[in-house]
Design an enzyme around this catalytic site. Structure first.
Site, short mmCIF file in Angstrom:
data_model
loop_
_atom_site.label_atom_id
_atom_site.label_comp_id
_atom_site.label_asym_id
_atom_site.label_seq_id
_atom_site.Cartn_x
_atom_site.Cartn_y
_atom_site.Cartn_z
N GLY A 1 8.09 2.40 8.49
CA GLY A 1 9.09 2.61 7.45
C GLY A 1 8.52 3.43 6.31
O GLY A 1 7.59 4.22 6.51
N ASN A 2 9.06 3.23 5.11
CA ASN A 2 8.60 4.01 3.96
C ASN A 2 7.13 3.76 3.63
O ASN A 2 6.38 4.69 3.35
CB ASN A 2 9.45 3.68 2.73
CG ASN A 2 10.80 4.38 2.76
OD1 ASN A 2 10.94 5.42 3.40
ND2 ASN A 2 11.78 3.82 2.08
N THR B 1 3.75 -7.29 4.39
CA THR B 1 5.09 -7.84 4.62
C THR B 1 5.38 -9.03 3.70
O THR B 1 4.54 -9.91 3.53
CB THR B 1 5.23 -8.26 6.09
OG1 THR B 1 4.92 -7.14 6.92
CG2 THR B 1 6.64 -8.73 6.41
N HIS C 1 2.46 -13.64 -4.79
CA HIS C 1 3.12 -12.35 -5.04
C HIS C 1 4.61 -12.63 -5.20
O HIS C 1 5.38 -12.53 -4.27
CB HIS C 1 2.87 -11.41 -3.86
CG HIS C 1 3.39 -10.03 -4.06
ND1 HIS C 1 3.12 -9.28 -5.18
CD2 HIS C 1 4.17 -9.24 -3.27
CE1 HIS C 1 3.71 -8.09 -5.06
NE2 HIS C 1 4.35 -8.05 -3.92
#
Length: 320
Positions: free
Chosen positions: A12-13, A120, A176
């Site tokens: 992905g990005n 992730t 996080h």
């Protein structure tokens, strides 16, 4: 002599940005893996055509087969669903846990000696699950969060003080998420702690408190602006800094989601703490003295991560 190999799981990005950074820095040859056919192949082909212009000779390959990550020195995992506006990182739990299972099994079968960096979300739960599914040693599996959160904190502080970001050192601990702990007393400008700068009249406690809060919601601020996804330039850059410290045995002190077994009074959990990353992976966990308020905030963060792990075990009984 075999060239260093970097495998990126998820095209992905963030995956595409990682591939560009790894190749342009000549960190090694890059394998870009994704389950969607054509996407990693297309991005790898596009990126390989930057080589003649930028002057890098790193080879880039796109694949849908885990066999192609065999022998990777570093694996960076970004696979999974990104946040959309209104979603918390924790909303992603069920979807991304299944992804971590297949990724962990792919790593276990093909690259059990790699140093693995997980990006992730929800990060602290996913890195723990990835370690469980892969069976790799705890010191070879880390989560990228603290470098990014500290960079956000540093960016905002540099703006506040009107100084170079190079002279700002920041410290963010804990999970996080909204419970992260930006530690003001260990954050400095050219070695001068922030509390001293407040006394010097450079800022006020209220303004610093607002910056701490903005740091906590830094990812959400970007999600709300983009409306179609989440941050990717700074997360990729942060993970590359970690990979580089491992590959070049730089022994940088970086805040990462690392496995704790007693440090900071935490056991069997991945939480953001300062660590030394060198050729052996996480070589040391740095235990700093925290103020009572920072300790209390860290405990809130730890409890939030524990709740996520309970939820993970509820979704997948093999983790219990």
């Amino acid at each position: 002599m075999a060239r260093t190999k970097i495998a990126l799981i998820g095209a992905g990005n963030i995956g595409g940005t990682l591939a560009h950074l790894a190749a342009s820095k000549e960190l090694g040859d890059v394998v870009l893996f994704d389950v969607v056919e054509g996407v990693p192949q297309g991005k790898a082909l596009d990126l390989s055509q930057c080589g003649p212009v930028e002057g890098f000779d790193a080879k880039l390959k796109g694949t849908n087969d885990y066999a192609d990550i065999a022998g990777a020195d570093v694996i960076i995992v970004t696979a999974g669903v990104a946040r959309k506006p209104g979603m918390s990182r924790d909303d992603l739990l069920g979807i991304n846990l299944k992804v971590m299972k297949s990724v962990g099994e792919g790593i276990k079968a093909n690259a059990p000696d790699a140093f693995v960096i997980c990006i992730t979300n929800p990060l602290d739960a996913m890195v723990w699950a990835l370690r469980e599914f892969s069976g790799l040693p705890h010191n070879k599996v880390v989560g990228m969060a603290g470098v990014l959160d500290s960079a956000r904190f540093a960016t905002f502080l540099a703006e506040e003080f009107n100084v170079s970001v190079q002279d700002v050192t920041t410290f963010v601990l804990g999970g996080h998420g909204d419970t992260m702990v930006p530690v003001v007393e260990y954050s400095t400008v050219a070695g001068i702690p922030i509390p001293d700068l407040i006394k010097m009249g450079w800022s006020t406690q209220e303004r610093i408190d607002a910056i701490v809060q903005r740091t906590r919601s830094g990812g959400g601020e970007i999600v709300a602006l983009l409306k179609t996804g989440s941050a990717f330039y700074a997360p990729a850059t942060s993970a590359i800094a970690m990979a580089e410290s491992y590959l070049k045995d730089k022994k940088r002190v970086l805040p990462c989601a690392a496995y704790l077994s007693g440090e900071y009074g935490v056991d069997d959990l991945y939480v953001g703490v300062p660590v030394i990353i060198g050729a052996n992976g996480v070589e040391k966990i740095v235990e700093i003295n925290l103020s009572d308020s920072a300790k209390a905030n860290l405990q809130v963060s730890v409890d939030a991560v524990k709740e996520l792990l309970v939820a993970c075990k509820g979704i997948d009984s093999s983790l219990a």
